[in-house]
Design a protein around this motif. Sequence first.
Motif, PDB file in Angstrom:
ATOM      1  N   ASP A 222       0.767  -1.031   0.202  1.00 22.68           N
ATOM      2  CA  ASP A 222      -0.131   0.123  -0.065  1.00 22.68           C
ATOM      3  C   ASP A 222       1.028   1.502   0.011  1.00 22.68           C
ATOM      4  O   ASP A 222       1.428   1.619   1.174  1.00 22.68           O
ATOM      5  N   VAL A 223       1.051   1.902  -1.077  1.00 21.38           N
ATOM      6  CA  VAL A 223       2.020   3.029  -1.208  1.00 21.38           C
ATOM      7  C   VAL A 223       1.262   4.061  -1.026  1.00 21.38           C
ATOM      8  O   VAL A 223       0.335   4.476  -1.612  1.00 21.38           O
ATOM      9  N   VAL A 224       1.522   5.034  -0.462  1.00 24.46           N
ATOM     10  CA  VAL A 224       0.954   6.472   0.149  1.00 24.46           C
ATOM     11  C   VAL A 224       1.664   7.357  -0.632  1.00 24.46           C
ATOM     12  O   VAL A 224       0.983   8.424  -1.267  1.00 24.46           O
ATOM     13  N   PHE A 225       3.080   7.442  -0.765  1.00 26.41           N
ATOM     14  CA  PHE A 225       3.666   8.427  -1.497  1.00 26.41           C
ATOM     15  C   PHE A 225       4.491   7.459  -2.684  1.00 26.41           C
ATOM     16  O   PHE A 225       5.097   6.768  -2.177  1.00 26.41           O
ATOM     17  N   ARG A 226       4.519   8.293  -3.978  1.00 25.41           N
ATOM     18  CA  ARG A 226       5.341   7.569  -4.929  1.00 25.41           C
ATOM     19  C   ARG A 226       6.006   8.935  -5.720  1.00 25.41           C
ATOM     20  O   ARG A 226       5.325   9.808  -5.855  1.00 25.41           O
ATOM     21  N   ALA A 227       7.366   8.974  -5.476  1.00 25.19           N
ATOM     22  CA  ALA A 227       8.147   9.995  -6.269  1.00 25.19           C
ATOM     23  C   ALA A 227       8.890   9.243  -7.231  1.00 25.19           C
ATOM     24  O   ALA A 227       9.277   8.148  -7.194  1.00 25.19           O
ATOM     25  N   GLN A 228       8.654  10.114  -8.507  1.00 28.32           N
ATOM     26  CA  GLN A 228       9.522   9.568  -9.515  1.00 28.32           C
ATOM     27  C   GLN A 228      10.440  10.711 -10.474  1.00 28.32           C
ATOM     28  O   GLN A 228       9.624  11.841 -10.638  1.00 28.32           O
ATOM     29  N   GLY A 229      11.544  10.458 -10.477  1.00 28.37           N
ATOM     30  CA  GLY A 229      12.313  11.545 -11.234  1.00 28.37           C
ATOM     31  C   GLY A 229      12.498  12.745 -10.547  1.00 28.37           C
ATOM     32  O   GLY A 229      12.512  13.942 -11.393  1.00 28.37           O
ATOM     33  N   LEU A 230      12.243  12.978  -9.282  1.00 32.54           N
ATOM     34  CA  LEU A 230      12.209  14.260  -8.671  1.00 32.54           C
ATOM     35  C   LEU A 230      13.465  15.269  -8.609  1.00 32.54           C
ATOM     36  O   LEU A 230      14.610  14.852  -8.207  1.00 32.54           O
ATOM     37  N   THR A 231      13.390  16.224  -9.477  1.00 33.61           N
ATOM     38  CA  THR A 231      14.460  17.171  -9.720  1.00 33.61           C
ATOM     39  C   THR A 231      14.205  18.449  -9.097  1.00 33.61           C
ATOM     40  O   THR A 231      13.054  18.860  -9.275  1.00 33.61           O
ATOM     41  N   LYS A 232      15.016  19.220  -8.471  1.00 28.83           N
ATOM     42  CA  LYS A 232      14.916  20.623  -7.967  1.00 28.83           C
ATOM     43  C   LYS A 232      16.090  21.322  -8.209  1.00 28.83           C
ATOM     44  O   LYS A 232      17.274  21.071  -7.741  1.00 28.83           O
ATOM     45  N   VAL A 233      15.706  22.181  -8.948  1.00 24.18           N
ATOM     46  CA  VAL A 233      17.210  23.339  -9.160  1.00 24.18           C
ATOM     47  C   VAL A 233      16.397  24.655  -8.802  1.00 24.18           C
ATOM     48  O   VAL A 233      15.654  25.251  -9.049  1.00 24.18           O
ATOM     49  N   TYR A 234      17.497  25.301  -7.803  1.00 28.63           N
ATOM     50  CA  TYR A 234      17.174  26.618  -7.500  1.00 28.63           C
ATOM     51  C   TYR A 234      18.235  27.488  -8.108  1.00 28.63           C
ATOM     52  O   TYR A 234      19.313  27.250  -8.565  1.00 28.63           O
ATOM     53  N   HIS A 235      17.420  28.549  -8.963  1.00 31.12           N
ATOM     54  CA  HIS A 235      18.164  29.600  -9.745  1.00 31.12           C
ATOM     55  C   HIS A 235      18.638  30.752  -8.683  1.00 31.12           C
ATOM     56  O   HIS A 235      17.806  31.365  -8.271  1.00 31.12           O
ATOM     57  N   MET A 236      19.939  30.907  -8.757  1.00 29.73           N
ATOM     58  CA  MET A 236      20.555  31.891  -7.700  1.00 29.73           C
ATOM     59  C   MET A 236      20.978  32.561  -8.446  1.00 29.73           C
ATOM     60  O   MET A 236      22.400  32.609  -8.774  1.00 29.73           O
ATOM     61  N   GLY A 237      20.423  33.913  -8.979  1.00 28.52           N
ATOM     62  CA  GLY A 237      21.219  34.624  -9.989  1.00 28.52           C
ATOM     63  C   GLY A 237      21.541  33.951 -11.255  1.00 28.52           C
ATOM     64  O   GLY A 237      20.758  33.198 -11.810  1.00 28.52           O
ATOM     65  N   ASP A 238      22.760  33.989 -11.622  1.00 27.58           N
ATOM     66  CA  ASP A 238      23.406  33.201 -12.624  1.00 27.58           C
ATOM     67  C   ASP A 238      23.714  31.912 -12.354  1.00 27.58           C
ATOM     68  O   ASP A 238      24.489  30.982 -12.898  1.00 27.58           O
ATOM     69  N   VAL A 239      23.737  31.232 -10.924  1.00 24.43           N
ATOM     70  CA  VAL A 239      24.066  30.131 -10.676  1.00 24.43           C
ATOM     71  C   VAL A 239      22.796  29.158 -10.386  1.00 24.43           C
ATOM     72  O   VAL A 239      21.652  29.429  -9.727  1.00 24.43           O
ATOM     73  N   ASP A 240      22.903  27.833 -11.030  1.00 23.05           N
ATOM     74  CA  ASP A 240      21.843  26.893 -10.675  1.00 23.05           C
ATOM     75  C   ASP A 240      22.300  26.033  -9.651  1.00 23.05           C
ATOM     76  O   ASP A 240      23.557  25.251  -9.656  1.00 23.05           O
ATOM     77  N   VAL A 241      21.554  25.713  -8.413  1.00 22.37           N
ATOM     78  CA  VAL A 241      21.931  24.902  -7.454  1.00 22.37           C
ATOM     79  C   VAL A 241      21.063  23.678  -7.414  1.00 22.37           C
ATOM     80  O   VAL A 241      19.776  23.754  -7.472  1.00 22.37           O
ATOM     81  N   HIS A 242      21.503  22.372  -8.001  1.00 21.15           N
ATOM     82  CA  HIS A 242      20.977  21.404  -7.902  1.00 21.15           C
ATOM     83  C   HIS A 242      20.630  20.618  -6.407  1.00 21.15           C
ATOM     84  O   HIS A 242      21.517  19.861  -6.016  1.00 21.15           O
ATOM     85  N   ALA A 243      19.420  20.890  -5.969  1.00 25.02           N
ATOM     86  CA  ALA A 243      18.997  20.391  -4.593  1.00 25.02           C
ATOM     87  C   ALA A 243      18.757  18.728  -4.977  1.00 25.02           C
ATOM     88  O   ALA A 243      19.057  18.099  -3.898  1.00 25.02           O
ATOM     89  N   LEU A 244      17.900  18.512  -5.739  1.00 23.08           N
ATOM     90  CA  LEU A 244      17.695  16.930  -6.120  1.00 23.08           C
ATOM     91  C   LEU A 244      17.919  16.827  -7.674  1.00 23.08           C
ATOM     92  O   LEU A 244      17.788  17.428  -8.477  1.00 23.08           O
TER      93      LEU A 244
END
Length: 229
Positions: free
Chosen positions: A1-23
């Motif tokens: 019984d799956v309550v959460f399913r995550a697939q390919g979760l990607t998170k990028v924070y754009h900080m000015g001209d820098v990309d921070v890859h958090a996930l």
Amino acid sequence: DVVFRAQGLTKVYHMGDVDVHALRGVDLDLRRGELVVLLGPSGSGKSTLLNILGGLDVPSAGHVWYDGHDLTKASERELTRFRRQHVGFVFQFYNLIPSLTARENVAIVTEIAEDPMTPEEALRRVGLEDRMDHFPSQLSGGQQQRIAIARAIAKRPSVLLCDEPTGALDSATGVHVLEAIETINATLGTTTVVITHNADIARMAHRVLYLGDGRIVSEKLNDARTPAS
Ligand code: ADP
Ligand code: ADP
């Protein structure tokens, strides 16, 4: 019984001209009733993952389903309702109202929830039945955090998300807080995710996930423990 399913979760924070890859592509299934601990160095993406599961943040790419509903397709209003009905949050700092007693701090939530337990029941479940009429300043850090846990569970959320709940506590006090979380998981069957640096909770967990640089780098099942449900 799956309550959460995550697939390919990607998170990028754009900080000015820098990309921070958090996930950087997280795949994850959480079963109902599971107690999962997230471990990993600072900056590895633990908070970002927890916040996306709880609908506080949205991924840059990928999907996360809660009970089959794709949260990444939900409107802001639907996400707010999801958080209110289904998610209890506990953070490092307790955010209690100093002028209200333990009971009154919890009652703030029970007065607006759909099917809440009483503040007394919530406080009893974290072992604070004899501290209901105390003010936060009259209680230890660990007791204050247990009020925050009582507040989080009083609406009977299906998911409890804890971001370094022991981060401000010494390790002996922290253990009581972690035991309260374990008891909630075991008795109410609340699916629980805990970010912690405290090794003690790893023993209580059903599963430990290790994050590194935005990815799940390893996973350990605790065979001695199985979810209540
Ligand atoms: P922790 O690792 O203790 O969870 P935080 O979540 O406070 O620490 O932050 C982790 C990192 O993320 C820090 O380096 C911080 O500078 C950065 N960070 C957090 N929130 C923001 C923000 N709103 N804007 C920019 N950087 C942030
Ligand atoms: P952890 O919880 O494992 O410490 P986080 O999820 O807080 O990691 O952070 C992962 C990365 O994303 C870090 O590099 C952090 O600095 C960055 N980060 C987190 N939140 C923000 C934010 N709001 N804005 C910019 N960068 C952030």
